[in-house]
Design a protein around this motif. Structure first.
Motif, PDB file in Angstrom:
ATOM      1  N   SER A  91     -27.704   6.124   0.788  1.00 47.52           N
ATOM      2  CA  SER A  91     -26.533   5.659   1.535  1.00 47.52           C
ATOM      3  C   SER A  91     -25.342   5.633   0.587  1.00 47.52           C
ATOM      4  N   VAL A  92     -24.147   5.765   1.173  1.00 50.12           N
ATOM      5  CA  VAL A  92     -22.907   5.923   0.399  1.00 50.12           C
ATOM      6  C   VAL A  92     -21.831   5.046   1.017  1.00 50.12           C
ATOM      7  N   ALA A  93     -21.033   4.432   0.166  1.00 47.00           N
ATOM      8  CA  ALA A  93     -19.827   3.723   0.608  1.00 47.00           C
ATOM      9  C   ALA A  93     -18.622   4.324  -0.095  1.00 47.00           C
ATOM     10  N   ILE A  94     -17.549   4.506   0.664  1.00 45.80           N
ATOM     11  CA  ILE A  94     -16.265   4.953   0.117  1.00 45.80           C
ATOM     12  C   ILE A  94     -15.251   3.884   0.474  1.00 45.80           C
ATOM     13  N   TRP A  95     -14.545   3.355  -0.518  1.00 47.39           N
ATOM     14  CA  TRP A  95     -13.588   2.295  -0.201  1.00 47.39           C
ATOM     15  C   TRP A  95     -12.243   2.508  -0.851  1.00 47.39           C
ATOM     16  N   ASP A  96     -11.244   1.908  -0.216  1.00 47.79           N
ATOM     17  CA  ASP A  96      -9.877   1.890  -0.712  1.00 47.79           C
ATOM     18  C   ASP A  96      -9.736   0.647  -1.578  1.00 47.79           C
ATOM     19  N   ASN A  97      -9.661   0.827  -2.884  1.00 48.55           N
ATOM     20  CA  ASN A  97      -9.608  -0.297  -3.812  1.00 48.55           C
ATOM     21  C   ASN A  97      -8.255  -1.005  -3.793  1.00 48.55           C
ATOM     22  N   ARG A  98      -7.249  -0.361  -3.210  1.00 45.11           N
ATOM     23  CA  ARG A  98      -5.912  -0.950  -3.153  1.00 45.11           C
ATOM     24  C   ARG A  98      -5.832  -2.060  -2.120  1.00 45.11           C
ATOM     25  N   SER A  99      -6.645  -1.984  -1.081  1.00 41.35           N
ATOM     26  CA  SER A  99      -6.511  -2.924   0.030  1.00 41.35           C
ATOM     27  C   SER A  99      -7.764  -3.749   0.283  1.00 41.35           C
ATOM     28  N   THR A 100      -8.756  -3.633  -0.579  1.00 35.84           N
ATOM     29  CA  THR A 100     -10.002  -4.371  -0.374  1.00 35.84           C
ATOM     30  C   THR A 100     -10.440  -5.066  -1.663  1.00 35.84           C
ATOM     31  N   GLN A 101     -11.348  -6.009  -1.500  1.00 34.30           N
ATOM     32  CA  GLN A 101     -12.163  -6.522  -2.595  1.00 34.30           C
ATOM     33  C   GLN A 101     -13.627  -6.363  -2.193  1.00 34.30           C
ATOM     34  N   HIS A 157       0.854  -1.185   0.000  1.00 35.57           N
ATOM     35  CA  HIS A 157       0.000   0.000   0.000  1.00 35.57           C
ATOM     36  C   HIS A 157       0.893   1.239   0.000  1.00 35.57           C
ATOM     37  N   PRO A 158       0.687   2.159  -0.942  1.00 36.04           N
ATOM     38  CA  PRO A 158       1.603   3.298  -1.043  1.00 36.04           C
ATOM     39  C   PRO A 158       1.516   4.299   0.098  1.00 36.04           C
ATOM     40  N   GLU A 159       0.441   4.266   0.893  1.00 42.06           N
ATOM     41  CA  GLU A 159       0.301   5.219   1.996  1.00 42.06           C
ATOM     42  C   GLU A 159       0.533   4.591   3.359  1.00 42.06           C
ATOM     43  N   GLY A 176       1.958   1.295   3.830  1.00 42.80           N
ATOM     44  CA  GLY A 176       3.025   0.297   3.833  1.00 42.80           C
ATOM     45  C   GLY A 176       2.550  -1.126   4.065  1.00 42.80           C
ATOM     46  N   GLU A 177       1.249  -1.344   4.191  1.00 36.93           N
ATOM     47  CA  GLU A 177       0.724  -2.695   4.404  1.00 36.93           C
ATOM     48  C   GLU A 177       1.001  -3.586   3.190  1.00 36.93           C
ATOM     49  N   GLN A 178       1.198  -4.868   3.447  1.00 36.00           N
ATOM     50  CA  GLN A 178       1.282  -5.860   2.396  1.00 36.00           C
ATOM     51  C   GLN A 178      -0.123  -6.401   2.143  1.00 36.00           C
ATOM     52  N   ILE A 179      -0.510  -6.514   0.863  1.00 41.89           N
ATOM     53  CA  ILE A 179      -1.882  -6.818   0.487  1.00 41.89           C
ATOM     54  C   ILE A 179      -1.894  -7.956  -0.523  1.00 41.89           C
ATOM     55  N   LEU A 180      -2.740  -8.936  -0.297  1.00 44.59           N
ATOM     56  CA  LEU A 180      -2.946 -10.012  -1.264  1.00 44.59           C
ATOM     57  C   LEU A 180      -3.743  -9.436  -2.433  1.00 44.59           C
ATOM     58  N   PHE A 181      -3.134  -9.411  -3.624  1.00 44.88           N
ATOM     59  CA  PHE A 181      -3.675  -8.604  -4.725  1.00 44.88           C
ATOM     60  C   PHE A 181      -3.991  -9.459  -5.951  1.00 44.88           C
ATOM     61  N   VAL A 182      -4.720 -10.531  -5.743  1.00 46.67           N
ATOM     62  CA  VAL A 182      -5.284 -11.301  -6.851  1.00 46.67           C
ATOM     63  C   VAL A 182      -6.780 -11.446  -6.617  1.00 46.67           C
ATOM     64  N   ASN A 183      -7.535 -11.447  -7.707  1.00 48.27           N
ATOM     65  CA  ASN A 183      -8.992 -11.476  -7.600  1.00 48.27           C
ATOM     66  C   ASN A 183      -9.560 -12.112  -8.864  1.00 48.27           C
ATOM     67  N   SER A 184     -10.843 -11.981  -9.091  1.00 51.15           N
ATOM     68  CA  SER A 184     -11.482 -12.690 -10.195  1.00 51.15           C
ATOM     69  C   SER A 184     -11.057 -12.200 -11.570  1.00 51.15           C
ATOM     70  N   PHE A 185     -10.364 -11.076 -11.678  1.00 50.47           N
ATOM     71  CA  PHE A 185      -9.808 -10.630 -12.955  1.00 50.47           C
ATOM     72  C   PHE A 185      -8.468 -11.301 -13.266  1.00 50.47           C
ATOM     73  N   ALA A 186      -7.850 -11.974 -12.285  1.00 50.01           N
ATOM     74  CA  ALA A 186      -6.552 -12.615 -12.501  1.00 50.01           C
ATOM     75  C   ALA A 186      -6.728 -13.937 -13.238  1.00 50.01           C
TER      76      ALA A 186
END
Length: 295
Positions: free
Chosen positions: A260-270, A198-200, A202-212
């Motif tokens: 209702s509204v949701a705001i999410w960080d796409n870098r660290s979530t699915q 994560h660029p802000e 520093g967390e390590q993130i598992l970054f594979v999903n259904s597009f992989a």
């Protein structure tokens, strides 16, 4: 890598209620239209987003212009090559499911938005225009937690691995071959690390999903003794990694109501849009924010 110090909210009277032990917070006492025009309030919102990864708000009477203005505080907005944008608000995608457009099965898979881009979105802001009386929830997943709780042996095995992500194999699959190939020409498969930083935070993130679609650098002497180690061995490993998003301990589930509204960080979530409601109507509007190249 040392985790960066996260800024803390300091100036607001927001009430923050955590929704699970690992992800998500509902914010009350906040007006997103006001936050869109106030530097201090926006700084607090951004800090909360880094901490909780997805934020939820109810009863927000946002206009489309305010929705776009708030999202643009994070960065430029991006269009979607298949879904398109509202003609008067570039970057605002209308995701309308009604009797004339029953749910398509793109959203009901665990995914990060648009990882088929070289620079996937930083995040998104999704507003509910109309919701079913029951159903149509969305699930979000903390993929930093998913990586943190992998067995040490798996972490060692996937260190340095990279995966290919494809719009052709997902949105393009139903298109005629010429149209699908044209889509692939516009958006060639993107290659990303299986574990991103994560660029802000520093967390390590598992970054594979259904597009992989596959691991691109798995077939080495260390990993492959016989053909079976690669096929189906590499595919089995990728499937195992993608399946981590389905673990409830990493998830939060949100029931939508109008405004209702949701705001999410796409870098660290699915996330996963539950499609259990048709023929009820579900209308959503999303502003996706341009991101950086994963590393």
């Amino acid at each position: 890598m040392t985790t960066a110090t996260r800024p803390r909210p300091t100036t607001t009277t927001f009430h923050v209620e955590r929704l699970t032990c690992t992800i998500g917070a509902e914010i009350t006492g906040a007006d997103l239209g006001e936050i869109a025009t106030d530097d201090a309030l926006f700084a607090d919102l951004r800090a909360l987003l880094l901490e909780h990864k997805v934020l939820y708000f109810r009863d927000q009477n946002l206009t489309r212009s305010q929705h776009v203005a708030l999202a643009e505080r994070f960065g430029p907005l991006e269009d979607h090559p298949v879904a398109g944008s509202d003609p008067d608000h570039p970057g605002l995608v209308r995701i309308y499911k009604d009797l004339d457009s029953p749910p398509e099965h793109f959203e009901n898979a665990y995914h990060c938005d648009a990882t088929w881009r070289e620079n996937p979105p930083m995040g998104a802001i999704l507003r509910c225009v109309e919701s079913p009386a029951v159903g149509g929830d969305t699930i979000w997943v903390n993929m930093a937690e998913a990586y943190r709780r992998l067995p040490a042996s798996v972490k060692e095995r996937i260190a340095g691995l990279r995966a290919r992500h494809s719009i052709e194999a997902s949105f393009g699959a139903r298109m005629p071959v010429e149209q699908r190939e044209a889509l692939h020409t516009r958006f060639p498969d993107a290659e990303h690390p299986v574990v991103r930083t994560h660029p802000e935070t520093g967390e390590q993130i598992l970054f594979v999903n259904s597009f992989a679609t596959h691991l691109v650098n798995y077939h080495t002497a260390d990993n492959v003794r016989f053909g079976i180690d690669y096929a189906p061995g590499a595919a089995n490993l990728l499937h195992y990694l993608i399946s981590q998003a389905a673990i409830p301990e990493y998830q939060v589930r949100w029931r939508w109501t109008p405004n209702s509204v949701a705001i999410w960080d796409n870098r660290s979530t699915q996330h996963y849009a539950v499609q259990d409601y048709w023929p009820a109507v579900r209308k959503m509007e999303r502003a996706g924010i341009v991101g950086d190249r994963p590393f």
